[in-house]
Design a protein around this motif. Structure first.
Motif, short mmCIF file in Angstrom:
data_model
loop_
_atom_site.label_atom_id
_atom_site.label_comp_id
_atom_site.label_asym_id
_atom_site.label_seq_id
_atom_site.Cartn_x
_atom_site.Cartn_y
_atom_site.Cartn_z
N THR A 278 0.85 -1.19 0.00
CA THR A 278 0.00 0.00 0.00
C THR A 278 0.88 1.25 0.00
OG1 THR A 278 -1.66 -1.19 1.28
CG2 THR A 278 -1.86 1.20 1.22
N PHE A 279 0.47 2.26 -0.77
CA PHE A 279 1.20 3.52 -0.76
C PHE A 279 0.21 4.67 -0.77
CE2 PHE A 279 0.64 2.39 -5.18
CZ PHE A 279 0.45 3.58 -5.86
N VAL A 280 0.67 5.81 -0.28
CA VAL A 280 -0.18 7.00 -0.17
C VAL A 280 0.44 8.13 -0.98
CG1 VAL A 280 -1.14 8.71 1.41
CG2 VAL A 280 -0.99 6.31 2.12
N VAL A 281 -0.41 8.79 -1.77
CA VAL A 281 0.00 9.94 -2.58
C VAL A 281 -0.80 11.15 -2.12
CG1 VAL A 281 0.10 10.91 -4.91
CG2 VAL A 281 0.55 8.47 -4.56
N THR A 282 -0.10 12.25 -1.83
CA THR A 282 -0.77 13.51 -1.47
C THR A 282 -1.03 14.28 -2.75
OG1 THR A 282 0.38 13.56 0.65
CG2 THR A 282 -0.60 15.61 -0.10
N VAL A 283 -2.32 14.56 -3.00
CA VAL A 283 -2.73 15.25 -4.22
C VAL A 283 -3.40 16.57 -3.87
CG1 VAL A 283 -3.03 13.11 -5.50
CG2 VAL A 283 -4.97 14.10 -4.31
N LYS A 284 -3.43 17.46 -4.83
CA LYS A 284 -4.17 18.72 -4.68
C LYS A 284 -5.45 18.57 -5.48
CE LYS A 284 -0.22 21.64 -3.85
NZ LYS A 284 0.57 22.78 -4.25
N GLU A 285 -6.58 18.84 -4.81
CA GLU A 285 -7.86 18.72 -5.49
C GLU A 285 -8.82 19.77 -4.98
OE1 GLU A 285 -9.06 14.71 -4.63
OE2 GLU A 285 -9.72 15.20 -2.63
N LYS A 286 -9.80 20.06 -5.82
CA LYS A 286 -10.82 21.03 -5.43
C LYS A 286 -11.85 20.35 -4.54
CE LYS A 286 -10.51 24.16 -9.34
NZ LYS A 286 -11.23 24.79 -10.46
N GLN A 287 -12.17 21.00 -3.43
CA GLN A 287 -13.20 20.48 -2.54
C GLN A 287 -14.04 21.64 -2.06
OE1 GLN A 287 -11.47 18.32 0.73
NE2 GLN A 287 -10.90 16.57 -0.54
N ARG A 288 -15.29 21.34 -1.81
CA ARG A 288 -16.18 22.35 -1.22
C ARG A 288 -15.84 22.47 0.25
NH1 ARG A 288 -19.36 25.15 -3.99
NH2 ARG A 288 -20.27 24.37 -5.90
N VAL A 289 -15.62 23.69 0.68
CA VAL A 289 -15.31 23.96 2.08
C VAL A 289 -16.47 24.77 2.65
CG1 VAL A 289 -13.70 25.08 3.66
CG2 VAL A 289 -12.84 23.91 1.62
N GLU A 290 -16.92 24.38 3.83
CA GLU A 290 -18.04 25.06 4.47
C GLU A 290 -17.70 26.53 4.65
OE1 GLU A 290 -20.53 24.60 8.57
OE2 GLU A 290 -19.67 22.78 7.71
N GLY A 291 -18.64 27.38 4.28
CA GLY A 291 -18.44 28.83 4.41
C GLY A 291 -17.84 29.48 3.18
N LYS A 292 -17.45 28.70 2.17
CA LYS A 292 -16.88 29.23 0.92
C LYS A 292 -17.87 29.00 -0.21
CE LYS A 292 -12.63 29.99 2.56
NZ LYS A 292 -11.89 31.19 2.50
N LYS A 293 -17.97 29.98 -1.10
CA LYS A 293 -18.89 29.87 -2.23
C LYS A 293 -18.36 28.93 -3.30
CE LYS A 293 -21.10 34.36 -1.79
NZ LYS A 293 -21.41 35.62 -2.46
N ARG A 294 -17.05 28.96 -3.53
CA ARG A 294 -16.44 28.18 -4.59
C ARG A 294 -15.56 27.08 -3.98
NH1 ARG A 294 -14.54 32.96 -8.64
NH2 ARG A 294 -16.64 33.65 -9.15
#
Length: 155
Positions: free
Chosen positions: A114-130
């Motif tokens: 098993t291996f783990v990769v840290t990625v950057k992705e868009k997520q909805r964050v509470e309190g943010k419109k985008r």
């Protein structure tokens, strides 16, 4: 035809003397034996030549008409063994998962298969419109992916 396992045994005997590890041994139909090795700090041509001589001495007449090629696992080529994952922890990789989705990120850790990769992705964050770019860890099983390879960076 020469036995692939016999070549592996000879190569592994040579590998015991240093920090190199075996990536692959291939015996092709056109009488070529290709031995791929790797090392955390890269592979030196002198060591490839030394291993080639070692295999030729040990295999002797068994090599016969075979062409022996010893080299490093190609940079930018898919990983073939777990040690390659370990050597690239902290570096950027590309993973093609079983569903055909490509993921790029930093190889964070390796534990068994098993291996783990840290990625950057868009997520909805509470309190943010985008959606906002956040870092997320994605776990993969080496046995359930199509490939993982090191991404070269010229920054």
């Amino acid at each position: 035809m020469i036995d692939k396992n016999a070549i592996k045994t000879i190569v592994e005997e040579w590998l015991q003397q240093g920090d190199y590890f075996l990536v692959d041994v291939t015996v092709t139909a056109d009488n070529r034996i290709v031995v791929e090795i790797d090392h955390a700090d890269g592979v030196w041509i002198d060591d490839c030549a030394e291993l080639s001589r070692f295999v030729q001495e040990r295999a002797g007449d068994e090599l016969g008409d075979y062409e022996l090629e010893v080299g490093s696992a190609g940079i930018g080529q898919p990983f073939k063994v777990a040690q390659q994952y370990v050597n690239h922890v902290g570096k950027e990789v590309e993973v093609l998962d079983a569903d055909g989705k490509k993921v790029q990120g930093v190889l964070k850790s390796v534990d068994g298969s098993t291996f783990v990769v840290t990625v950057k992705e868009k997520q909805r964050v509470e309190g943010k419109k985008r959606p906002v770019m956040v870092e997320a860890d994605k776990a993969f099983d080496m046995n359930n992916i199509k490939y993982t390879k090191y991404l070269l960076s010229f920054k």
